[in-house]
Design a protein around this motif. Structure first.
Motif, short mmCIF file in Angstrom:
data_model
loop_
_atom_site.label_atom_id
_atom_site.label_comp_id
_atom_site.label_asym_id
_atom_site.label_seq_id
_atom_site.Cartn_x
_atom_site.Cartn_y
_atom_site.Cartn_z
N ARG A 1 8.48 11.97 3.03
CA ARG A 1 7.25 11.19 2.86
C ARG A 1 6.29 11.90 1.90
O ARG A 1 6.26 13.13 1.83
CB ARG A 1 6.52 11.01 4.20
CG ARG A 1 7.26 10.19 5.20
CD ARG A 1 6.34 9.78 6.33
NE ARG A 1 5.60 8.57 6.01
CZ ARG A 1 4.53 8.14 6.65
NH1 ARG A 1 4.03 8.84 7.64
NH2 ARG A 1 3.92 7.02 6.31
N ASP B 1 3.10 3.17 7.77
CA ASP B 1 4.27 3.98 8.10
C ASP B 1 5.29 4.02 6.97
O ASP B 1 6.40 4.50 7.14
CB ASP B 1 4.93 3.43 9.37
CG ASP B 1 5.34 1.96 9.23
OD1 ASP B 1 4.94 1.33 8.23
OD2 ASP B 1 6.06 1.46 10.11
N GLU C 1 -4.47 14.67 14.52
CA GLU C 1 -3.11 15.19 14.69
C GLU C 1 -2.09 14.05 14.68
O GLU C 1 -1.23 13.93 15.55
CB GLU C 1 -3.01 16.03 15.97
CG GLU C 1 -3.92 17.25 15.91
CD GLU C 1 -3.88 18.10 17.17
OE1 GLU C 1 -3.95 17.52 18.27
OE2 GLU C 1 -3.73 19.31 17.04
N SER C 2 -2.22 13.19 13.67
CA SER C 2 -1.37 12.00 13.54
C SER C 2 0.10 12.38 13.42
O SER C 2 0.46 13.35 12.75
CB SER C 2 -1.81 11.21 12.29
OG SER C 2 -0.87 10.22 11.99
N ARG C 3 0.95 11.57 14.05
CA ARG C 3 2.40 11.80 13.96
C ARG C 3 2.91 11.58 12.54
O ARG C 3 4.00 12.02 12.19
CB ARG C 3 3.12 10.87 14.93
CG ARG C 3 2.85 11.18 16.39
CD ARG C 3 3.66 10.28 17.32
NE ARG C 3 5.09 10.45 17.10
CZ ARG C 3 6.01 9.59 17.53
NH1 ARG C 3 5.64 8.49 18.15
NH2 ARG C 3 7.30 9.82 17.31
N ALA C 4 2.12 10.87 11.72
CA ALA C 4 2.53 10.61 10.34
C ALA C 4 2.65 11.90 9.52
O ALA C 4 3.28 11.91 8.46
CB ALA C 4 1.52 9.67 9.67
N VAL D 1 4.18 14.60 10.54
CA VAL D 1 5.34 15.38 10.98
C VAL D 1 6.37 15.56 9.87
O VAL D 1 6.84 16.66 9.62
CB VAL D 1 5.98 14.74 12.24
CG1 VAL D 1 7.29 15.46 12.58
CG2 VAL D 1 5.02 14.80 13.41
N ASP D 2 6.75 14.47 9.19
CA ASP D 2 7.78 14.57 8.15
C ASP D 2 7.20 14.48 6.75
O ASP D 2 7.87 14.08 5.81
CB ASP D 2 8.84 13.48 8.35
CG ASP D 2 8.23 12.08 8.36
OD1 ASP D 2 6.99 11.99 8.41
OD2 ASP D 2 9.00 11.09 8.31
N ARG E 1 -8.65 22.32 18.64
CA ARG E 1 -7.35 22.86 18.29
C ARG E 1 -7.31 24.39 18.29
O ARG E 1 -6.24 24.98 18.44
CB ARG E 1 -6.95 22.37 16.89
CG ARG E 1 -6.88 20.85 16.77
CD ARG E 1 -7.01 20.37 15.33
NE ARG E 1 -5.96 20.89 14.49
CZ ARG E 1 -6.11 21.18 13.20
NH1 ARG E 1 -7.29 21.01 12.62
NH2 ARG E 1 -5.11 21.64 12.50
#
Length: 776
Positions: free
Chosen positions: A70, A109, A127-130, A132-133, A492
């Motif tokens: 991404r 997404d 802390e968006s899951r977007a 992660v990759d 955090r």
């Protein structure tokens, strides 16, 4: 990697990418792309129009074609985000590309997502899951980090993005690129600075007088040159125009007639000045129609004329129409009419009338248009499209157009070398001049670019030469800790790690660099002091007193320098400590075992972004919006986001009867209390909320038609849409913050109800022309 013939070196991603291009890569582009392919981050600093975005396009190619990863592409303004979104859709297909700009959420997404920098900052804090990759982030126009209102967002992103993400930072040529690159390397690891000062399309500078277009620089043969010797004819014009120097004396006559260099004119001017009258104008003013005709005659179209006033841009189009300027042929006019009509087909007759569509179309058909923030986004998009297709030949624009929007011009005209900054007229900086003139001459389209300054008696030729010769400007950090930043960090990190993170900011990096320089200066001054003391010890009488006096003055200076160093070290962390103390006092943080922890109300504050984050949180927490209906809440959110363009904006008209007035009183009382609290904690104070657009937003959210609302507003359609979008953004934040707090068990019934009311108000604002502008 793609396949290769046996015995050949395997083809790199860069080789494959290069084959897709219509032009060979420049050295700086190739170097930057090679570093990206090697897994490093890059800061690419190069002049406008040199092809920096090719490096960003390679990052997209690398992410999608090579790694199936991404990439986020960020831009400082929504117009740039929209433009880049459409370009990437054309290259990779619509399903591959998403757009997130606050008011637009389209395929978030997707593997390639274009967004504004604020959206990415908010994703990091949430802390968006977007993330992660995520493999790459492009930070376009990263020199915007110096913007005093929004610049901190860039620093927050650079500081908090996961270490695994490669950054592609694109910047104009700034004079402290190495410093900026050193900071990025310090906080993110492997980062290379790729600097190019070469402008692939040469830029020629001109001055437009009432009689002719004259070169600013000339070669030995007296012909136009891109740099070097100032045109001696312009020096004569400047001397005669001012009428005070030797050139003026030489040109002046003694027959008493008025004229550009006559003694009679100079004498009258001296008398007029002594009586407080304005001086007599010596040279005929160059009109906007003159500018259009001169550019047309000298084959310098298409061109952008920068006028630092929205009203001035609109007036310029009217003046050209009035004087019969036309830059198009019959076929071009028919094509312009077809494209423009398609964009206004969905508007009612009343909307077209209030938006001045007839006059706008008349200008377009003659190849002339205005471009500024007061126009509807769809109108600006039409102007951009027609200009790119060379159908509109001349655009009168405010400086916002210089922010990277793809409008390739052969020439750029600057009407005057100063502008009103909200308080006074100030000269253009070298950075502003560079940004504006950088739009002239686009790679792959023009073989040369031309910059034109309109002559007037106020033009200082030496100042102009300095602006034209200075090709860069420094980026200075505007970073400062805020309430929202504090609760997001402390959610955090513990206090010590949060302080350490802030010490890594570019603001502290620059302060520390300055401290190092100052400390070196102090050391040399101390050596001088030792010399003064030794000389005083050896001397006698008046000589001794003189050395002692020098030593005394130098000691005072050294002591001052020591105090300055002490005050500069750790300034960001100390400001953060004050913000934390303020939030502890208000209850958004609480101490547990000596460590500040985010409370439930602090969780609500985490989701409120903007200049008035703390005030909005206080309003939600203490039910200051009670009694408001959906239109009233929309109007109040407009109050909390609106910034008047003039300090002297009159007393606002309030909507909604007593309930709105009572709620506004409560909000203003809360603002006063927070302002006093900020002063006690030695934190910056904030501007008072302004209700100037409240009645307008109330009417719109109540369902009134656009014609009536805009007639009452006293602002342009584009301004109204912009503030409507800001209001929508605020309502969205309130809905999400209230739902989060209610889910966490805080005042559940009231906050869920308020969240529902905010969503209802959002639907009331996001309709008609506002909804169309949000989806364009």
């Amino acid at each position: 990697m793609t396949g290769a013939a046996p015995g050949d070196a395997p083809e790199t991603a860069l080789d494959a990418f290069s084959r897709r291009l219509r032009y060979p890569l420049d050295a700086f582009q190739r170097t930057a792309c090679e570093r990206l392919e090697a897994g490093r981050s890059v800061l690419v600093a190069a002049p406008t129009g040199s092809g920096k975005t090719t490096v960003a396009e390679f990052a997209v190619y690398l992410a999608r074609r090579e790694r199936d990863a991404r990439i986020f592409y960020t831009a400082p303004i929504k117009a740039l985000s929209n433009q880049k979104f459409h370009e990437l859709c054309a290259a990779y297909g619509e399903e591959e590309v998403g757009l997130l700009t606050g008011d637009v959420n389209l395929r978030g997404d997707a593997p390639i997502v274009v967004m504004t920098t604020e959206v990415l900052r908010n994703m990091i804090y949430a802390e968006s899951r977007a993330l992660v990759d995520l493999a790459f982030v492009v930070l376009d126009e990263v020199h915007y980090l110096g913007d005093r209102f929004r610049g901190a967002v860039w620093e927050e992103i650079i500081l908090h993005l996961p270490e695994s993400v490669q950054l592609v930072a694109l910047s104009a040529t700034v004079s402290n690129t190495e410093e900026f690159g050193d900071w990025m390397h310090a906080v993110r690891g492997d980062t290379d600075v790729i600097l190019s000062e070469h402008r692939p399309v040469p830029l020629y500078q001109h001055v437009l007088t009432s009689r002719e277009l004259m070169p600013l620089y000339v070669g030995r043969d007296g012909e136009l040159a891109s740099g070097g010797r100032l045109n001696p004819e312009l020096r004569m014009l400047a001397g005669g125009g001012r009428g005070g120097g030797r050139d003026g004396d030489r040109d002046g006559g003694s027959d008493g007639r008025s004229g550009s260099g006559s003694g009679g004119s100079r004498g009258r001017d001296r008398r007029d000045r002594s009586r407080g009258r304005p001086p007599h104008r010596r040279t005929r003013r160059v009109s906007r129609a003159d500018i259009a005709r001169a550019l047309d005659e000298t084959k310098l179209l298409p061109a952008i004329v920068f006028i630092f006033s929205r009203n001035g841009c609109d007036q310029a189009v009217r003046q050209c129409l009035f004087e019969g300027v036309s830059l198009t042929n019959r076929e071009e006019r028919e094509e312009i009419r077809r494209i423009a009509k398609a964009h206004v087909a969905g508007m009612s007759d009343a909307e077209q009338r209030v938006l001045g569509v007839r006059e706008w179309m008349a200008g377009l058909e003659r190849g002339i248009a205005a471009h500024h923030a007061g126009l509807l986004p769809s109108f600006k998009a039409v102007v951009e499209q027609l200009f790119q297709r060379r159908l509109v030949k001349l655009v009168f624009a405010t400086e916002t157009l210089a922010l990277g929007i793809n409008m390739p011009a052969r020439a750029v005209v600057i009407e005057r070398l100063d502008k009103f900054n909200g308080e006074e007229r100030v000269p253009l900086t070298s950075g502003e001049y560079t940004q504006l003139t950088g739009r002239a001459g686009r790679r792959g389209i023009d073989v040369e670019g031309h910059s034109v300054v309109v002559w007037s008696d106020s033009v200082d030729l030496e100042a102009l030469a300095h602006l034209a010769g200075a090709r860069s400007f420094p980026v200075k950090s505007s970073f400062r800790p805020t309430a929202n930043m504090a609760v997001n960090l402390l959610q955090r990190l513990d206090m010590e790690r949060a302080r350490d993170t802030l010490e890594l900011s570019f603001a502290q990096f620059q302060a520390d660099r300055a401290v190092v320089d100052q400390a070196q200066e102090l050391r040399s001054e101390q050596e001088s002091l030792a010399g003064y003391d030794a000389a005083a010890a050896k001397a006698t009488g008046s000589d001794r007193k003189r050395w002692e006096d020098r030593a005394r003055k130098l000691r005072r200076r050294i002591e001052r320098g020591r105090r300055q160093i002490a005050s500069r070290t750790g300034t960001i962390a100390r400001t953060f400590d004050r913000v934390v103390d303020e939030l502890l006092e208000l209850g958004y943080l609480e101490l547990e075992h000596g460590e500040p922890m985010v409370t439930g109300w602090g969780e609500l504050l985490r989701r409120i972004y903007g200049e008035r984050d703390l005030l909005v949180a206080e309003c939600l927490r203490h039910d200051l919006f009670r009694g408001l209906d959906a239109p009233g809440l929309a109007a109040m959110c407009c109050v909390l986001s609106y910034e008047p363009r003039r300090d002297d904006e009159g007393e606002p008209r309030l909507p909604g009867g007593r309930s709105f007035a009572a709620a506004l009183d409560r909000v203003l009382d809360a603002w006063v209390e927070l302002d006093d609290l900020a002063e006690r904690h030695r934190l910056p104070r904030s501007e008072m909320p302004h209700a100037g657009l409240a009645a307008t937003m109330f009417s719109w959210a109540s369902g009134f038609d656009f014609e009536r609302v805009l007639a009452d507003a006293g602002i342009g359609a584009g301004d109204f849409v912009r503030w409507a979008k800001q209001t929508i953004d605020m309502l969205d934040q309130i809905a999400q913050a209230c739902e989060t707090a209610a889910t966490n068990g805080l005042d559940e019934d009231r906050l869920f109800e308020l969240a529902q009311l905010a969503r209802e108000a959002k639907r009331g604002v996001r309709r008609g022309i506002v909804a169309e502008a949000s989806s364009s």
